[in-house]
Design a protein around this motif. Structure first.
Motif, PDB file in Angstrom:
ATOM      1  N   LEU A  27       0.818  -1.212   0.000  1.00  0.00           N
ATOM      2  CA  LEU A  27       0.000   0.000   0.000  1.00  0.00           C
ATOM      3  C   LEU A  27       0.853   1.264   0.000  1.00  0.00           C
ATOM      4  O   LEU A  27       0.380   2.330  -0.395  1.00  0.00           O
ATOM      5  N   GLY A  28       2.088   1.173   0.475  1.00  0.00           N
ATOM      6  CA  GLY A  28       2.957   2.339   0.518  1.00  0.00           C
ATOM      7  C   GLY A  28       4.312   1.975   1.082  1.00  0.00           C
ATOM      8  O   GLY A  28       4.626   0.792   1.276  1.00  0.00           O
ATOM      9  N   GLY A  29       5.123   2.987   1.340  1.00  0.00           N
ATOM     10  CA  GLY A  29       6.482   2.742   1.798  1.00  0.00           C
ATOM     11  C   GLY A  29       6.543   2.359   3.265  1.00  0.00           C
ATOM     12  O   GLY A  29       6.326   3.203   4.150  1.00  0.00           O
ATOM     13  N   TYR A  30       6.829   1.097   3.561  1.00  0.00           N
ATOM     14  CA  TYR A  30       7.027   0.641   4.933  1.00  0.00           C
ATOM     15  C   TYR A  30       8.522   0.600   5.230  1.00  0.00           C
ATOM     16  O   TYR A  30       9.312   0.146   4.403  1.00  0.00           O
ATOM     17  N   LEU A  31       8.874   1.088   6.417  1.00  0.00           N
ATOM     18  CA  LEU A  31      10.262   1.123   6.849  1.00  0.00           C
ATOM     19  C   LEU A  31      10.402   0.376   8.167  1.00  0.00           C
ATOM     20  O   LEU A  31       9.482   0.369   8.992  1.00  0.00           O
ATOM     21  N   GLY A  32      11.563  -0.241   8.359  1.00  0.00           N
ATOM     22  CA  GLY A  32      11.819  -0.971   9.590  1.00  0.00           C
ATOM     23  C   GLY A  32      13.205  -0.702  10.129  1.00  0.00           C
ATOM     24  O   GLY A  32      14.100  -0.231   9.415  1.00  0.00           O
ATOM     25  N   LEU A  33      13.379  -0.993  11.417  1.00  0.00           N
ATOM     26  CA  LEU A  33      14.679  -0.952  12.078  1.00  0.00           C
ATOM     27  C   LEU A  33      14.970  -2.333  12.632  1.00  0.00           C
ATOM     28  O   LEU A  33      14.088  -2.975  13.221  1.00  0.00           O
ATOM     29  N   TRP A  34      16.172  -2.800  12.439  1.00  0.00           N
ATOM     30  CA  TRP A  34      16.583  -4.133  12.850  1.00  0.00           C
ATOM     31  C   TRP A  34      17.643  -4.056  13.942  1.00  0.00           C
ATOM     32  O   TRP A  34      18.451  -3.126  13.977  1.00  0.00           O
ATOM     33  N   ARG A  35      17.604  -5.049  14.835  1.00  0.00           N
ATOM     34  CA  ARG A  35      18.629  -5.236  15.841  1.00  0.00           C
ATOM     35  C   ARG A  35      19.003  -6.713  15.869  1.00  0.00           C
ATOM     36  O   ARG A  35      18.130  -7.576  16.032  1.00  0.00           O
ATOM     37  N   ASP A  36      20.296  -6.995  15.694  1.00  0.00           N
ATOM     38  CA  ASP A  36      20.788  -8.379  15.699  1.00  0.00           C
ATOM     39  C   ASP A  36      20.014  -9.243  14.709  1.00  0.00           C
ATOM     40  O   ASP A  36      19.676 -10.402  14.994  1.00  0.00           O
ATOM     41  N   GLY A  37      19.732  -8.665  13.542  1.00  0.00           N
ATOM     42  CA  GLY A  37      19.066  -9.414  12.490  1.00  0.00           C
ATOM     43  C   GLY A  37      17.573  -9.582  12.675  1.00  0.00           C
ATOM     44  O   GLY A  37      16.937 -10.298  11.904  1.00  0.00           O
ATOM     45  N   ARG A  38      16.982  -8.900  13.660  1.00  0.00           N
ATOM     46  CA  ARG A  38      15.546  -9.046  13.931  1.00  0.00           C
ATOM     47  C   ARG A  38      14.849  -7.697  13.773  1.00  0.00           C
ATOM     48  O   ARG A  38      15.341  -6.675  14.253  1.00  0.00           O
ATOM     49  N   LEU A  39      13.714  -7.700  13.096  1.00  0.00           N
ATOM     50  CA  LEU A  39      12.915  -6.490  12.954  1.00  0.00           C
ATOM     51  C   LEU A  39      12.330  -6.110  14.307  1.00  0.00           C
ATOM     52  O   LEU A  39      11.609  -6.892  14.914  1.00  0.00           O
ATOM     53  N   VAL A  40      12.623  -4.885  14.771  1.00  0.00           N
ATOM     54  CA  VAL A  40      12.167  -4.489  16.100  1.00  0.00           C
ATOM     55  C   VAL A  40      11.269  -3.247  16.073  1.00  0.00           C
ATOM     56  O   VAL A  40      10.659  -2.907  17.099  1.00  0.00           O
ATOM     57  N   ALA A  41      11.179  -2.560  14.941  1.00  0.00           N
ATOM     58  CA  ALA A  41      10.304  -1.390  14.853  1.00  0.00           C
ATOM     59  C   ALA A  41       9.834  -1.239  13.418  1.00  0.00           C
ATOM     60  O   ALA A  41      10.556  -1.573  12.467  1.00  0.00           O
ATOM     61  N   LEU A  42       8.612  -0.735  13.266  1.00  0.00           N
ATOM     62  CA  LEU A  42       7.973  -0.687  11.953  1.00  0.00           C
ATOM     63  C   LEU A  42       7.071   0.533  11.862  1.00  0.00           C
ATOM     64  O   LEU A  42       6.473   0.961  12.855  1.00  0.00           O
ATOM     65  N   ALA A  43       6.969   1.104  10.666  1.00  0.00           N
ATOM     66  CA  ALA A  43       5.962   2.122  10.349  1.00  0.00           C
ATOM     67  C   ALA A  43       5.857   2.185   8.834  1.00  0.00           C
ATOM     68  O   ALA A  43       6.818   1.894   8.116  1.00  0.00           O
ATOM     69  N   GLY A  44       4.683   2.546   8.347  1.00  0.00           N
ATOM     70  CA  GLY A  44       4.516   2.616   6.903  1.00  0.00           C
ATOM     71  C   GLY A  44       3.296   3.414   6.513  1.00  0.00           C
ATOM     72  O   GLY A  44       2.710   4.137   7.327  1.00  0.00           O
ATOM     73  N   GLU A  45       2.918   3.290   5.247  1.00  0.00           N
ATOM     74  CA  GLU A  45       1.825   4.061   4.663  1.00  0.00           C
ATOM     75  C   GLU A  45       0.630   3.160   4.392  1.00  0.00           C
ATOM     76  O   GLU A  45       0.791   2.073   3.839  1.00  0.00           O
ATOM     77  N   ARG A  46      -0.582   3.647   4.725  1.00  0.00           N
ATOM     78  CA  ARG A  46      -1.780   2.835   4.511  1.00  0.00           C
ATOM     79  C   ARG A  46      -2.777   3.626   3.651  1.00  0.00           C
ATOM     80  O   ARG A  46      -2.617   3.663   2.432  1.00  0.00           O
ATOM     81  N   LEU A  47      -3.787   4.239   4.218  1.00  0.00           N
ATOM     82  CA  LEU A  47      -4.777   4.959   3.424  1.00  0.00           C
ATOM     83  C   LEU A  47      -4.123   6.124   2.677  1.00  0.00           C
ATOM     84  O   LEU A  47      -3.178   6.745   3.171  1.00  0.00           O
ATOM     85  N   HIS A  48      -4.669   6.407   1.486  1.00  0.00           N
ATOM     86  CA  HIS A  48      -4.027   7.409   0.624  1.00  0.00           C
ATOM     87  C   HIS A  48      -5.082   8.251  -0.089  1.00  0.00           C
ATOM     88  O   HIS A  48      -5.253   8.150  -1.315  1.00  0.00           O
ATOM     89  N   PRO A  49      -5.809   9.101   0.645  1.00  0.00           N
ATOM     90  CA  PRO A  49      -6.706  10.042  -0.025  1.00  0.00           C
ATOM     91  C   PRO A  49      -5.895  11.023  -0.868  1.00  0.00           C
ATOM     92  O   PRO A  49      -4.699  11.222  -0.618  1.00  0.00           O
ATOM     93  N   PRO A  50      -6.501  11.651  -1.864  1.00  0.00           N
ATOM     94  CA  PRO A  50      -5.750  12.597  -2.702  1.00  0.00           C
ATOM     95  C   PRO A  50      -5.082  13.689  -1.864  1.00  0.00           C
ATOM     96  O   PRO A  50      -5.730  14.387  -1.093  1.00  0.00           O
TER      97      PRO A  50
END
Length: 253
Positions: free
Chosen positions: A147-170
């Motif tokens: 749906l959009g650009g999701y970004l993550g942060l990893w620690r010791d090879g494990r995803l520990v934080a996430l945020a991204g894009e969902r609804l997209h009105p004009p």
């Protein structure tokens, strides 16, 4: 935390704001390629998101079209102003009703790229879904990351934080799925990702906005500190369609 004062809305005579019905504006606009439709109802493909939307919740024809689109005895997630489920048509059932808030970025909100944040794509989708299941920031389906650009942060090879894009009105993009693994909280990771996703949205000339549960006061406080303002209260409603098979209607196309 004292309740923030909502941003004043436009006059009643003005055209509807895209965020007044963000899912509908998204599904009939920039996210139309992800939509399935029936007359006055839309929904995301089920592997992307559980959200559906109505052209007019006050119009029984919209509910009839959503019934036809979903089928009998199926669940759908709707969002809208308080009172969304008042006067539901016969046979519809409320499975869950969650009070929420909608926040919008002000001119003073803070964004910035994060050199450590990495894109979350198909290869990372399972790990992202696992983190969401642990932290419950909201629904996340196998292809939600598309749906959009999701970004993550990893620690010791494990995803520990996430945020991204969902609804997209004009002109707008929702920042969603903001979450941090319990072992890595209070390190500012969610703040960094909200800023980074917001930066990408601003780079496209769009404005970020957010939804969160009204009871999640810590998240609301974080977003206020980052320069977001409360626009309005909302409700998230998980509804079950009537168990009877929906009637065909060739006029709703």
């Amino acid at each position: 935390m004292s309740a923030p004062t909502p941003v004043s809305t436009a006059a009643a005579s003005a055209p509807p704001h895209p965020l007044d019905s963000a899912a509908w504006a998204s599904l009939t606009g920039p996210h139309a390629r992800f939509a399935e439709g029936q007359g006055r109802a839309r929904r995301y493909r089920t592997d992307l998101s559980p959200f559906g939307a109505l052209a007019d919740p006050g119009d029984p024809r919209s509910w009839a079209d959503l019934h036809r689109l979903q089928g009998a005895g199926q669940t759908v997630l709707l969002t809208g102003p308080p009172g969304l489920v008042d006067g539901l048509p016969a046979g519809w059932a409320v499975e869950a009703l969650i009070p929420g808030v909608q926040l919008v970025a002000t001119p003073d909100h803070r964004t910035g790229p994060d050199p450590e944040a990495s894109p979350v794509g198909a290869a990372e989708a399972f790990e992202a879904a696992d983190l969401v299941a642990r932290t419950e920031p909201g629904p996340f389906r196998p292809r939600t990351h598309e749906l959009g650009g999701y970004l993550g942060l990893w620690r010791d090879g494990r995803l520990v934080a996430l945020a991204g894009e969902r609804l997209h009105p004009p002109g707008w993009t929702e920042i969603s799925a903001v979450c941090t693994h319990p072992d890595h909280r209070r390190q500012g990771l969610a703040t960094r990702l909200v800023r980074a996703v917001g930066h990408e949205i601003r780079q496209r000339g769009e404005t970020p906005f957010l939804h969160t549960g009204a009871a999640n006061t810590s998240a609301v406080e974080l977003y206020l500190q980052l320069g977001y303002a409360l626009r309005r209260t909302v409700e998230f409603a998980v509804l079950r369609t009537p168990d009877v098979e929906p009637a065909a209607d060739s006029s709703s196309t």
